[in-house]
Design a protein around this motif. Structure first.
Motif, PDB file in Angstrom:
ATOM      1  N   LYS A   1       0.806  -1.153  -0.097  1.00 56.14           N
ATOM      2  CA  LYS A   1      -0.109  -0.056  -0.418  1.00 56.14           C
ATOM      3  C   LYS A   1       0.608   1.099   0.524  1.00 56.14           C
ATOM      4  O   LYS A   1       1.289   1.383   1.022  1.00 56.14           O
ATOM      5  N   ILE A   2       1.039   1.700  -1.170  1.00 59.57           N
ATOM      6  CA  ILE A   2       1.630   3.493  -1.206  1.00 59.57           C
ATOM      7  C   ILE A   2       0.540   4.101  -1.631  1.00 59.57           C
ATOM      8  O   ILE A   2      -0.505   3.995  -2.532  1.00 59.57           O
ATOM      9  N   ASN A   3       1.002   6.037  -1.551  1.00 60.24           N
ATOM     10  CA  ASN A   3      -0.224   6.661  -2.774  1.00 60.24           C
ATOM     11  C   ASN A   3       0.822   7.837  -3.158  1.00 60.24           C
ATOM     12  O   ASN A   3       1.800   7.730  -2.431  1.00 60.24           O
ATOM     13  N   PRO A   4       0.953   8.064  -4.222  1.00 64.91           N
ATOM     14  CA  PRO A   4      -0.256   7.190  -4.798  1.00 64.91           C
ATOM     15  C   PRO A   4      -0.283   5.406  -5.310  1.00 64.91           C
ATOM     16  O   PRO A   4       1.052   5.141  -4.929  1.00 64.91           O
ATOM     17  N   PRO A   5      -1.220   4.650  -5.473  1.00 61.34           N
ATOM     18  CA  PRO A   5      -1.276   2.906  -5.814  1.00 61.34           C
ATOM     19  C   PRO A   5      -0.043   2.700  -6.616  1.00 61.34           C
ATOM     20  O   PRO A   5      -0.076   3.255  -7.420  1.00 61.34           O
ATOM     21  N   LEU A   6       0.102   1.202  -6.498  1.00 62.00           N
ATOM     22  CA  LEU A   6       0.816   0.461  -7.276  1.00 62.00           C
ATOM     23  C   LEU A   6      -0.049  -0.070  -8.598  1.00 62.00           C
ATOM     24  O   LEU A   6      -1.775   0.321  -7.574  1.00 62.00           O
ATOM     25  N   ARG A   7       0.124   0.972  -9.780  1.00 63.04           N
ATOM     26  CA  ARG A   7      -0.652   0.228 -10.773  1.00 63.04           C
ATOM     27  C   ARG A   7      -0.980  -0.697 -11.473  1.00 63.04           C
ATOM     28  O   ARG A   7      -0.949  -1.966 -11.048  1.00 63.04           O
TER      29      ARG A   7
ATOM     30  N   GLY B   1      -5.557  -4.232   7.292  1.00 59.21           N
ATOM     31  CA  GLY B   1      -5.902  -4.527   5.214  1.00 59.21           C
ATOM     32  C   GLY B   1      -6.203  -3.210   5.474  1.00 59.21           C
ATOM     33  O   GLY B   1      -5.544  -2.420   5.378  1.00 59.21           O
ATOM     34  N   ILE B   2      -6.073  -3.146   4.258  1.00 60.57           N
ATOM     35  CA  ILE B   2      -5.641  -2.243   3.023  1.00 60.57           C
ATOM     36  C   ILE B   2      -6.193  -0.698   3.970  1.00 60.57           C
ATOM     37  O   ILE B   2      -5.844   0.229   3.172  1.00 60.57           O
ATOM     38  N   TRP B   3      -7.621  -0.933   4.245  1.00 61.44           N
ATOM     39  CA  TRP B   3      -8.166   0.371   4.334  1.00 61.44           C
ATOM     40  C   TRP B   3      -7.334   0.921   5.447  1.00 61.44           C
ATOM     41  O   TRP B   3      -7.439   2.378   5.708  1.00 61.44           O
ATOM     42  N   LYS B   4      -6.934   0.215   6.160  1.00 59.20           N
ATOM     43  CA  LYS B   4      -6.185   0.535   7.771  1.00 59.20           C
ATOM     44  C   LYS B   4      -4.629   1.241   7.470  1.00 59.20           C
ATOM     45  O   LYS B   4      -4.016   2.397   8.491  1.00 59.20           O
ATOM     46  N   ALA B   5      -4.602   0.081   6.964  1.00 60.84           N
ATOM     47  CA  ALA B   5      -2.617   0.450   6.980  1.00 60.84           C
ATOM     48  C   ALA B   5      -2.595   1.671   5.832  1.00 60.84           C
ATOM     49  O   ALA B   5      -2.835   2.655   5.702  1.00 60.84           O
ATOM     50  N   SER B   6      -1.061   2.163   7.072  1.00 55.48           N
ATOM     51  CA  SER B   6      -0.809   2.957   6.681  1.00 55.48           C
ATOM     52  C   SER B   6       0.348   2.794   4.911  1.00 55.48           C
ATOM     53  O   SER B   6       1.010   1.419   4.878  1.00 55.48           O
TER      54      SER B   6
END
Length: 462
Positions: free
Chosen positions: A292-298, A333-338
């Protein structure tokens, strides 16, 4: 009498394919480029036979924090661990961000002293501008601190910045920062996202996948490439109107790259950065939430579009977006992970392995992406980024044929993990010198070099 002569290697000089020559160093700087085998007097000699000799890489997108806080280092150990990671991967200069709602001059001297106390390598800083007080001080930051680069989170709207302790801003604030950059010799570095659309999409995606079972795919769908591309074209046009250059960070998708290229073709003074993880990983990666990275992996197609940008010359720089939080931050999970991952120690090995060996990217192009272009973009040219007389002797020796597999035990960052664990690399850093001093040698940090790093003032060439 020179202090040091590096001899016997293939040397990557600016804009050229590697060729045999020797490098003479005095007082921490490159004193002369000599014909191979030239007899000169030197206090020390370093045999580089069988290795590539290249400038140290500049990683100009780094988050140097403390524990789970990515705002800035609080202790010398923060800089010690992460600069060790950098040096082991051939990075000799980093430019991290200072993330704070305080007026930066109130904390800068402390941050600088903490970093100098621990760092093995040289460093600058970017400032994140989020408040009226900070915006008013931009001319002073440039003139007094030698900091000409300013990041702005375009996604800090609707309370999005609360997670980082930052207030909301709008496009008018971005435009005013661009004007300040134009008037004082700065560059604007936007995090590009249309967050209003993201908020809408996230509700939809979370409703369809409330437990985040689809992992990286859901994260990508909640912040898709078009929201990145939209923000890039908007920021580029505002910077062009204000007369400011723009440095677009962590370009992650083909659509975003196309938007940046279109801005360049319309006359915008734009520099385009991408990151190694977007060149190697995508939504199909089996470790899921760890990525999980921002921007996301595409999508895989985005990865290939970015490699096409590397090959064509459209992409100017590659930087790590290094975040040294531990794996504990990936729980829930994906929604809470940093978001974020470490990458300082693998940026050069990735480009050598995936770029040079696998895709035939010339060494000269890799040097431009990791050394020359970041130096020029961030106001360090003439001091960093090239093996040339008068430049700092920031030099890396690489065994291009050495093959190895990265394990968690190899990781020097206090993140304690890498998204490249288990990956085979070809091209190993054997020596890293910062201003002529070896800080990394034969797989080990050199004792007593913590604190060798120095703060570097920067000035853009307009």
């Amino acid at each position: 009498m020179f202090d040091l002569v590096i001899y016997g290697g293939l040397v990557a000089l600016p804009g050229q394919a590697p060729a045999h020559c020797d490098i003479a160093i005095s007082d921490g700087r490159i004193a002369a480029i000599l014909e191979a085998g030239t007899e000169v007097e030197a206090l020390r000699r370093l045999d580089a036979a069988g290795r590539l000799v290249m400038p140290g890489a500049l990683d100009v997108h780094v988050h140097l924090g403390h524990g789970s806080d990515i705002s800035y280092p609080r202790a010398a150990s923060d800089a010690e661990s992460e600069s060790s990671a950098a040096a082991s991967g051939g990075v000799t200069t980093i430019v991290p961000f200072i993330l704070s709602a305080e007026e930066h001059s109130t904390i800068f001297d402390q941050i600088r002293s903490v970093t100098e106390a621990g760092s093995h390598i040289d460093f600058g800083y970017h400032l994140i501008i989020s408040t009226e007080e900070q915006l008013a001080q931009v001319p002073r930051y440039i003139a007094d601190y030698g900091i000409p680069s300013f990041k702005i989170f375009m996604n800090n709207r609707g309370g999005e910045g609360k997670r980082l302790g930052l207030p909301d801003i709008d496009d008018a604030f971005l435009f005013r920062l661009a004007q300040a950059c134009a008037q004082n010799g700065g560059v604007l570095c936007p995090h590009p996202e249309n967050i209003e659309v993201v908020h809408y999409l996230r509700q939809q995606v979370m409703a369809g996948d409330p437990d985040g079972i689809n992992g990286l795919s859901s994260w990508n769908e909640s912040r898709p490439p078009f929201v990145e591309a939209d923000a890039i074209q908007r920021a580029a046009r505002l910077c062009q109107a204000a007369g400011s250059p723009i440095y677009v960070v962590h370009t992650s998708s083909g659509e975003a790259l196309d938007a940046a290229i279109a801005a360049r073709q319309s006359g915008v003074d734009i520099t385009i950065e991408t990151c190694p993880h977007y060149l190697t990983h995508d939504v199909t990666w089996e470790r899921g939430t760890v990525g999980k990275i921002n921007p996301p992996l595409r999508e895989p197609a985005d990865r290939e579009a970015l490699w096409a940008g590397i090959t064509s010359g459209a992409i100017d720089t590659v930087a790590s977006d290094h975040v040294h939080r531990t794996l504990a931050g990936k729980e829930g999970g994906i929604w809470k992970a940093s978001p974020g991952c470490p990458g300082l120690e693998t940026i050069l090995p990735v480009m050598l392995t995936e770029g040079h060996h696998r895709r035939g990217v010339p060494i000269a192009r890799i040097v431009s992406l990791l050394c020359e272009n970041p130096s020029r973009a961030m106001g360090l040219w003439g001091q960093k980024g090239a093996i040339a007389p008068g430049f700092d002797a920031d030099i890396v020796l690489v065994d291009l044929d050495a093959e190895y597999t990265l394990s968690a035990q190899d990781v020097l960052s206090d993140a304690g993990y890498s998204i490249y664990e288990g990956m085979g690399f070809k091209g190993r850093v054997t020596h890293t010198l910062v201003r002529g001093v070896e800080v990394y040698r034969d797989g080990q940090m050199v004792a007593g070099t913590a604190g060798h790093g120095r703060y570097v003032r920067r000035r853009l060439e307009h």
